[in-house]
Write a protein that holds these residues in place. Structure first.
Motif, mmCIF file in Angstrom:
data_model
loop_
_atom_site.group_PDB
_atom_site.id
_atom_site.type_symbol
_atom_site.label_atom_id
_atom_site.label_comp_id
_atom_site.label_asym_id
_atom_site.label_seq_id
_atom_site.Cartn_x
_atom_site.Cartn_y
_atom_site.Cartn_z
ATOM 1 N N THR A 100 -4.830 -4.205 -0.381
ATOM 2 C CA THR A 100 -4.206 -5.334 -1.063
ATOM 3 C C THR A 100 -5.131 -6.537 -0.961
ATOM 4 O OG1 THR A 100 -2.204 -6.664 -1.243
ATOM 5 C CG2 THR A 100 -2.867 -6.057 0.969
ATOM 6 N N SER A 101 -5.180 -7.260 -2.037
ATOM 7 C CA SER A 101 -5.944 -8.504 -2.072
ATOM 8 C C SER A 101 -5.126 -9.485 -2.898
ATOM 9 C CB SER A 101 -7.331 -8.281 -2.681
ATOM 10 O OG SER A 101 -7.214 -7.971 -4.055
ATOM 11 N N SER A 102 -5.660 -10.645 -3.121
ATOM 12 C CA SER A 102 -4.909 -11.639 -3.895
ATOM 13 C C SER A 102 -4.721 -11.216 -5.343
ATOM 14 C CB SER A 102 -5.622 -13.000 -3.837
ATOM 15 O OG SER A 102 -6.923 -12.869 -4.389
ATOM 16 N N SER A 103 -5.568 -10.329 -5.842
ATOM 17 C CA SER A 103 -5.453 -9.941 -7.246
ATOM 18 C C SER A 103 -5.157 -8.465 -7.466
ATOM 19 C CB SER A 103 -6.754 -10.290 -7.983
ATOM 20 O OG SER A 103 -7.827 -9.550 -7.433
ATOM 21 N N GLN A 104 -5.245 -7.634 -6.432
ATOM 22 C CA GLN A 104 -5.095 -6.191 -6.626
ATOM 23 C C GLN A 104 -4.313 -5.569 -5.464
ATOM 24 O OE1 GLN A 104 -6.011 -5.134 -9.456
ATOM 25 N NE2 GLN A 104 -6.340 -2.979 -9.359
ATOM 26 N N LYS A 105 -3.476 -4.586 -5.798
ATOM 27 C CA LYS A 105 -2.709 -3.849 -4.791
ATOM 28 C C LYS A 105 -2.801 -2.368 -5.136
ATOM 29 C CE LYS A 105 2.051 -3.672 -2.975
ATOM 30 N NZ LYS A 105 3.384 -4.273 -3.123
ATOM 31 N N GLU A 106 -2.977 -1.523 -4.115
ATOM 32 C CA GLU A 106 -3.013 -0.078 -4.319
ATOM 33 C C GLU A 106 -2.053 0.572 -3.339
ATOM 34 O OE1 GLU A 106 -6.150 3.646 -4.658
ATOM 35 O OE2 GLU A 106 -6.888 1.679 -4.036
ATOM 36 N N VAL A 107 -1.164 1.415 -3.876
ATOM 37 C CA VAL A 107 -0.154 2.101 -3.066
ATOM 38 C C VAL A 107 -0.289 3.602 -3.309
ATOM 39 C CG1 VAL A 107 2.327 2.414 -2.684
ATOM 40 C CG2 VAL A 107 1.433 0.134 -3.216
ATOM 41 N N TYR A 108 -0.270 4.371 -2.226
ATOM 42 C CA TYR A 108 -0.257 5.830 -2.328
ATOM 43 C C TYR A 108 1.179 6.308 -2.121
ATOM 44 C CZ TYR A 108 -5.361 6.418 -2.123
ATOM 45 O OH TYR A 108 -6.707 6.417 -2.381
ATOM 46 N N VAL A 109 1.605 7.266 -2.940
ATOM 47 C CA VAL A 109 2.940 7.845 -2.841
ATOM 48 C C VAL A 109 2.793 9.327 -2.550
ATOM 49 C CG1 VAL A 109 5.080 8.312 -4.082
ATOM 50 C CG2 VAL A 109 3.903 6.129 -4.427
ATOM 51 N N PHE A 110 3.521 9.794 -1.535
ATOM 52 C CA PHE A 110 3.476 11.187 -1.116
ATOM 53 C C PHE A 110 4.857 11.807 -1.338
ATOM 54 C CE2 PHE A 110 0.419 8.798 1.335
ATOM 55 C CZ PHE A 110 -0.730 9.571 1.232
ATOM 56 N N ILE A 111 4.908 12.893 -2.104
ATOM 57 C CA ILE A 111 6.149 13.617 -2.374
ATOM 58 C C ILE A 111 6.212 14.792 -1.404
ATOM 59 C CG2 ILE A 111 7.454 14.904 -4.117
ATOM 60 C CD1 ILE A 111 7.096 12.053 -4.996
ATOM 61 N N PRO A 112 7.361 15.011 -0.735
ATOM 62 C CA PRO A 112 7.452 16.168 0.169
ATOM 63 C C PRO A 112 7.166 17.466 -0.564
ATOM 64 C CG PRO A 112 9.332 14.730 0.453
ATOM 65 C CD PRO A 112 8.574 14.228 -0.734
ATOM 66 N N PRO A 113 6.596 18.462 0.080
ATOM 67 C CA PRO A 113 6.416 18.590 1.517
ATOM 68 C C PRO A 113 5.175 17.886 2.035
ATOM 69 C CG PRO A 113 5.693 20.605 0.469
ATOM 70 C CD PRO A 113 6.226 19.703 -0.612
ATOM 71 N N ARG A 114 4.358 17.291 1.164
ATOM 72 C CA ARG A 114 3.161 16.564 1.614
ATOM 73 C C ARG A 114 3.527 15.111 1.874
ATOM 74 N NH1 ARG A 114 -1.169 17.202 -2.865
ATOM 75 N NH2 ARG A 114 0.368 15.806 -3.714
ATOM 76 N N SER A 115 4.431 14.865 2.787
ATOM 77 C CA SER A 115 4.901 13.501 3.013
ATOM 78 C C SER A 115 4.174 12.816 4.165
ATOM 79 C CB SER A 115 6.404 13.511 3.282
ATOM 80 O OG SER A 115 6.673 14.277 4.422
ATOM 81 N N SER A 116 3.046 13.320 4.546
ATOM 82 C CA SER A 116 2.305 12.761 5.659
ATOM 83 C C SER A 116 1.257 11.776 5.153
ATOM 84 C CB SER A 116 1.618 13.882 6.433
ATOM 85 O OG SER A 116 0.692 13.357 7.326
ATOM 86 N N PHE A 117 1.177 10.622 5.814
ATOM 87 C CA PHE A 117 0.171 9.632 5.434
ATOM 88 C C PHE A 117 -1.233 10.103 5.798
ATOM 89 C CE2 PHE A 117 3.794 6.537 6.094
ATOM 90 C CZ PHE A 117 4.075 6.449 4.745
ATOM 91 N N GLU A 118 -1.332 11.120 6.640
ATOM 92 C CA GLU A 118 -2.642 11.653 7.006
ATOM 93 C C GLU A 118 -3.218 12.533 5.902
ATOM 94 O OE1 GLU A 118 0.016 11.864 9.324
ATOM 95 O OE2 GLU A 118 -0.711 10.016 10.223
#
Length: 187
Positions: A100-118
């Protein structure tokens, strides 16, 4: 006088349910603070975002039924649950802010069964600017949905309260709206 059987109209067939739209679907969103109202092209209320009873933010349908509840589970991390449940077995997706910055944001979304942030490969990526009400939802190499401000000709100042969401064919409107809700409402 009775009609012959050959002239009788054919029996009515049951309509075939359509699971996905075949054309892009547009919604107009009006944002007031953390709450949002999403209207379809006819102007009718389709979805609403407000505080949920379980301490999270909820996505409601037009009748007021809770479709998705999102709760914060850490700094820049959220979990979305089906309905008003907060049980792990009802999880729809997990989301995490990657940058995240003042002009840009990036979000990752994980759908189960791959619900791990790793897991290095997210199911969806959301890229954009919350200030400009711009967000692109990407799955793999294809665009799922996009948001943008409602621009008017010959107008130099635009309201950031209203913006448009376009969901492309073949995607679940509720899932996309829940991800967009997470992008714009959750901090």
């Amino acid at each position: 006088m009775e009609q012959p059987a050959a002239c009788a109209p054919p029996p009515a067939r049951a309509p075939v349910p359509v699971a996905w739209s075949v054309v892009p679907v547009d919604f107009t969103v009006v944002k007031k603070g953390p709450e949002m109202a999403m209207h379809d092209v006819t102007g009718a209320l389709a979805f609403r975002v407000a505080g949920g009873g379980a301490g999270g933010t909820a996505l409601f349908d037009a009748a007021g039924v809770v479709l998705v509840t999102v709760r914060t589970c850490g700094q820049g991390e959220w979990q979305a649950f089906s309905g008003s449940s907060l049980e792990q077995r009802h999880i729809i997706f997990s989301a995490k802010v990657i940058s995240t910055s003042s002009s840009q944001k990036e979000v990752y979304v994980f759908i189960p069964p791959r619900s791990s942030f790793e897991d290095p490969k997210p199911s969806y990526r959301l890229l954009g600017s919350t200030f400009r009400r711009a967000c692109t939802v990407i799955k793999g190499d294809s665009i799922v949905a996009q948001t943008n401000l409602l621009y008017k000709l010959k107008k130099t100042i635009y309201s950031r309260r209203k913006f448009r969401v376009t969901i492309y064919p073949g995607h679940d409107n509720i899932l996309v709206m829940a991800m967009i809700m997470t992008f714009f409402v959750e901090k």
